[in-house]
Design an enzyme around this catalytic site. Structure first.
Site, PDB file in Angstrom:
ATOM      1  N   ASP A 236     -20.735  -1.352  -0.227  1.00 30.83           N
ATOM      2  CA  ASP A 236     -19.636  -2.000   0.515  1.00 30.83           C
ATOM      3  C   ASP A 236     -19.959  -2.049   2.013  1.00 30.83           C
ATOM      4  OD1 ASP A 236     -17.949  -2.537  -1.620  1.00 30.83           O
ATOM      5  OD2 ASP A 236     -16.961  -0.584  -1.520  1.00 30.83           O
TER       6      ASP A 236
ATOM      7  N   LYS B  64     -14.448   6.024  -7.355  1.00 35.72           N
ATOM      8  CA  LYS B  64     -15.486   6.038  -6.319  1.00 35.72           C
ATOM      9  C   LYS B  64     -15.770   7.443  -5.767  1.00 35.72           C
ATOM     10  CE  LYS B  64     -15.281   1.315  -4.531  1.00 35.72           C
ATOM     11  NZ  LYS B  64     -15.130   0.490  -3.332  1.00 35.72           N
TER      12      LYS B  64
HETATM   13  P1  NAP Z   1      -6.450   1.721  -0.751  1.00 35.41           P
HETATM   14  O1  NAP Z   1      -7.476   2.795  -0.795  1.00 35.41           O
HETATM   15  O2  NAP Z   1      -5.230   1.855  -1.597  1.00 35.41           O
HETATM   16  O3  NAP Z   1      -5.978   1.608   0.802  1.00 35.41           O
HETATM   17  C1  NAP Z   1      -4.989   0.703   1.200  1.00 35.41           C
HETATM   18  C2  NAP Z   1      -4.520   1.021   2.622  1.00 35.41           C
HETATM   19  O4  NAP Z   1      -3.510   0.058   2.955  1.00 35.41           O
HETATM   20  C3  NAP Z   1      -3.863   2.389   2.792  1.00 35.41           C
HETATM   21  O5  NAP Z   1      -4.083   2.838   4.095  1.00 35.41           O
HETATM   22  C4  NAP Z   1      -2.395   2.045   2.560  1.00 35.41           C
HETATM   23  O6  NAP Z   1      -1.513   2.977   3.144  1.00 35.41           O
HETATM   24  C5  NAP Z   1      -2.302   0.744   3.303  1.00 35.41           C
HETATM   25  N1  NAP Z   1      -1.131  -0.033   2.899  1.00 35.41           N
HETATM   26  C6  NAP Z   1      -0.738  -0.337   1.648  1.00 35.41           C
HETATM   27  N2  NAP Z   1       0.392  -1.060   1.679  1.00 35.41           N
HETATM   28  C7  NAP Z   1       0.745  -1.169   2.992  1.00 35.41           C
HETATM   29  C8  NAP Z   1       1.820  -1.783   3.677  1.00 35.41           C
HETATM   30  N3  NAP Z   1       2.792  -2.430   3.013  1.00 35.41           N
HETATM   31  N4  NAP Z   1       1.840  -1.727   5.022  1.00 35.41           N
HETATM   32  C9  NAP Z   1       0.863  -1.075   5.699  1.00 35.41           C
HETATM   33  N5  NAP Z   1      -0.180  -0.464   5.108  1.00 35.41           N
HETATM   34  C10 NAP Z   1      -0.251  -0.522   3.774  1.00 35.41           C
HETATM   35  O7  NAP Z   1      -7.056   0.314  -1.096  1.00 35.41           O
HETATM   36  P2  NAP Z   1      -8.550  -0.209  -0.794  1.00 35.41           P
HETATM   37  O8  NAP Z   1      -9.446   0.175  -1.899  1.00 35.41           O
HETATM   38  O9  NAP Z   1      -8.915   0.197   0.590  1.00 35.41           O
HETATM   39  O10 NAP Z   1      -8.346  -1.801  -0.904  1.00 35.41           O
HETATM   40  C11 NAP Z   1      -7.557  -2.481   0.037  1.00 35.41           C
HETATM   41  C12 NAP Z   1      -7.716  -3.977  -0.115  1.00 35.41           C
HETATM   42  O11 NAP Z   1      -9.049  -4.371   0.148  1.00 35.41           O
HETATM   43  C13 NAP Z   1      -7.379  -4.498  -1.512  1.00 35.41           C
HETATM   44  O12 NAP Z   1      -6.688  -5.711  -1.364  1.00 35.41           O
HETATM   45  C14 NAP Z   1      -8.733  -4.740  -2.127  1.00 35.41           C
HETATM   46  O13 NAP Z   1      -8.715  -5.759  -3.108  1.00 35.41           O
HETATM   47  C15 NAP Z   1      -9.530  -5.187  -0.916  1.00 35.41           C
HETATM   48  N6  NAP Z   1     -10.973  -4.929  -1.047  1.00 35.41           N
HETATM   49  C16 NAP Z   1     -11.814  -5.996  -0.960  1.00 35.41           C
HETATM   50  C17 NAP Z   1     -13.177  -5.792  -1.043  1.00 35.41           C
HETATM   51  C18 NAP Z   1     -14.121  -6.972  -0.942  1.00 35.41           C
HETATM   52  O14 NAP Z   1     -15.257  -6.848  -1.388  1.00 35.41           O
HETATM   53  N7  NAP Z   1     -13.686  -8.054  -0.349  1.00 35.41           N
HETATM   54  C19 NAP Z   1     -13.693  -4.491  -1.227  1.00 35.41           C
HETATM   55  C20 NAP Z   1     -12.797  -3.419  -1.302  1.00 35.41           C
HETATM   56  C21 NAP Z   1     -11.431  -3.644  -1.214  1.00 35.41           C
HETATM   57  P3  NAP Z   1      -0.723   4.039   2.191  1.00 35.41           P
HETATM   58  O15 NAP Z   1      -1.757   5.019   1.755  1.00 35.41           O
HETATM   59  O16 NAP Z   1       0.317   4.574   3.101  1.00 35.41           O
HETATM   60  O17 NAP Z   1      -0.164   3.261   1.032  1.00 35.41           O
END
Ligand code: NAP
Length: 289
Positions: free
Chosen positions: A109, A73
């Site tokens: 998004d 992205k």
């Molecule tokens: P990302 O960029 O990896 O960000 C994840 C965030 O969660 C980071 O701040 C990470 O912190 C934190 N995190 C991870 N594990 C954690 C834990 N055990 N405790 C506390 N914080 C934690 O991922 P993303 O792209 O934002 O996606 C996140 C979620 O949203 C995924 O499940 C994805 O499938 C979902 N999503 C859904 C949609 C939709 O259309 N519904 C769209 C986009 C994303 P660290 O950096 O410290 O690991």
């Protein structure tokens, strides 16, 4: 015309985008296909070669629209001519559009989340107060926080690494102020949010027993909970929130809506949301439905 559409990312095996877009094409009476293009990092040459195919839509290998997902992205931005204001603000692109000889990156998004939030959560908000608490400060949090600021919410952002939240807040400061907190019971105790949005992957398959909400902290009364996760459809966070009497929704609607917005940008035709919903989760509606 035959629309050649697709998705760049890695890995893509679990993607729901092909059935969503195939349903939208079919419902609109348009011929076309939506293909997956897995490009493993750090293959930036492969990424560039694929993106360039948008510049020759009439060539045999030409493409008419691409979505972009993790991990590209941000990688894709240097390959583009223009960024739409939303993509510029969020610093991430998920939709590529070729118009008038220029390649534009946009981010669906943001409207995807906002439309779904308005559809599902707004009818359950107890009053006019717009205080949101966003859990997690990664890629999707950027789109969510920006959408909430645009929509007039007061936003608190909680992350396990405070500096990550602060970085995100600084990147979006022209859109509004964001309060940054540690994602712990102590960090969140004083807050009284009317909306809680989970943007962490905590609770996703294969770890459905986990929840990002601190176990020792009660949910605020009268808040609505929105979890971006949709697999499983009812995460532990949603279950606990519902048990506490809160309205709680998963992120499948955001996925459908962002796909619909991308489809409309490429084709200029309204996307049939009902057909798209039916293609992805006919048997597992949102908890609200
Ligand atoms: P990302 O960029 O990896 O960000 C994840 C965030 O969660 C980071 O701040 C990470 O912190 C934190 N995190 C991870 N594990 C954690 C834990 N055990 N405790 C506390 N914080 C934690 O991922 P993303 O792209 O934002 O996606 C996140 C979620 O949203 C995924 O499940 C994805 O499938 C979902 N999503 C859904 C949609 C939709 O259309 N519904 C769209 C986009 C994303 P660290 O950096 O410290 O690991």
């Amino acid at each position: 015309m035959f629309y050649r559409l697709g998705l760049i990312g890695y890995p893509l095996a679990q993607s729901k985008s092909p059935p969503l877009h195939s349903a939208a094409l079919q419902a609109a009476g348009l011929a076309g296909s939506y293909q997956l293009f897995p490009i493993a990092p750090p293959d930036l040459e492969g990424l560039s070669a694929l993106v360039q195919r948008l510049r020759q839509p009439d060539a045999p290998e030409g493409l008419h629209g691409l979505n972009v997902t993790i991990p590209h992205k941000q990688n894709v931005i240097p390959l583009l001519d223009d960024l739409a204001p939303t993509a510029q603000a969020v610093g991430a692109v998920n939709t590529l559009i070729y118009r008038n000889g220029r390649l534009l990156g946009d981010n669906s998004d943001v409207p995807g989340f906002l439309h779904d939030l308005q559809r599902l959560a707004y009818p359950h908000l107890a009053g006019p107060s717009r205080r949101a608490l966003v859990l997690g400060a990664g890629g999707s949090a950027r789109a969510v926080v920006y959408a909430l600021l645009l929509d007039g919410w007061q936003v608190a952002l909680a992350a396990r690494r405070l500096e990550q939240a602060q970085e995100l807040a600084a990147a979006l400061q022209t859109a509004g102020a964001v309060e940054c907190l540690h994602l712990t019971a102590a960090g969140l105790r004083a807050l009284t949010p009317t909306l809680i949005v989970n943007t962490t992957p905590v609770g996703m398959l294969p770890f459905p027993e986990a929840s990002p909400w601190p176990a020792e902290l009660a949910f605020p009364t009268d808040a609505v909970v929105y979890d971006l996760i949709y697999k499983p459809p009812r995460t532990q966070l949603l279950r606990h929130a519902q048990q506490a009497g809160l309205a709680a929704f998963n992120g499948l609607g955001m996925l459908v809506e962002q796909a619909a917005v991308s489809f409309e940008r490429w084709t200029g035709v309204n996307a049939d949301r009902s057909a798209m919903w039916a293609a992805v989760e006919p048997a597992q509606p949102n908890p609200a439905d």
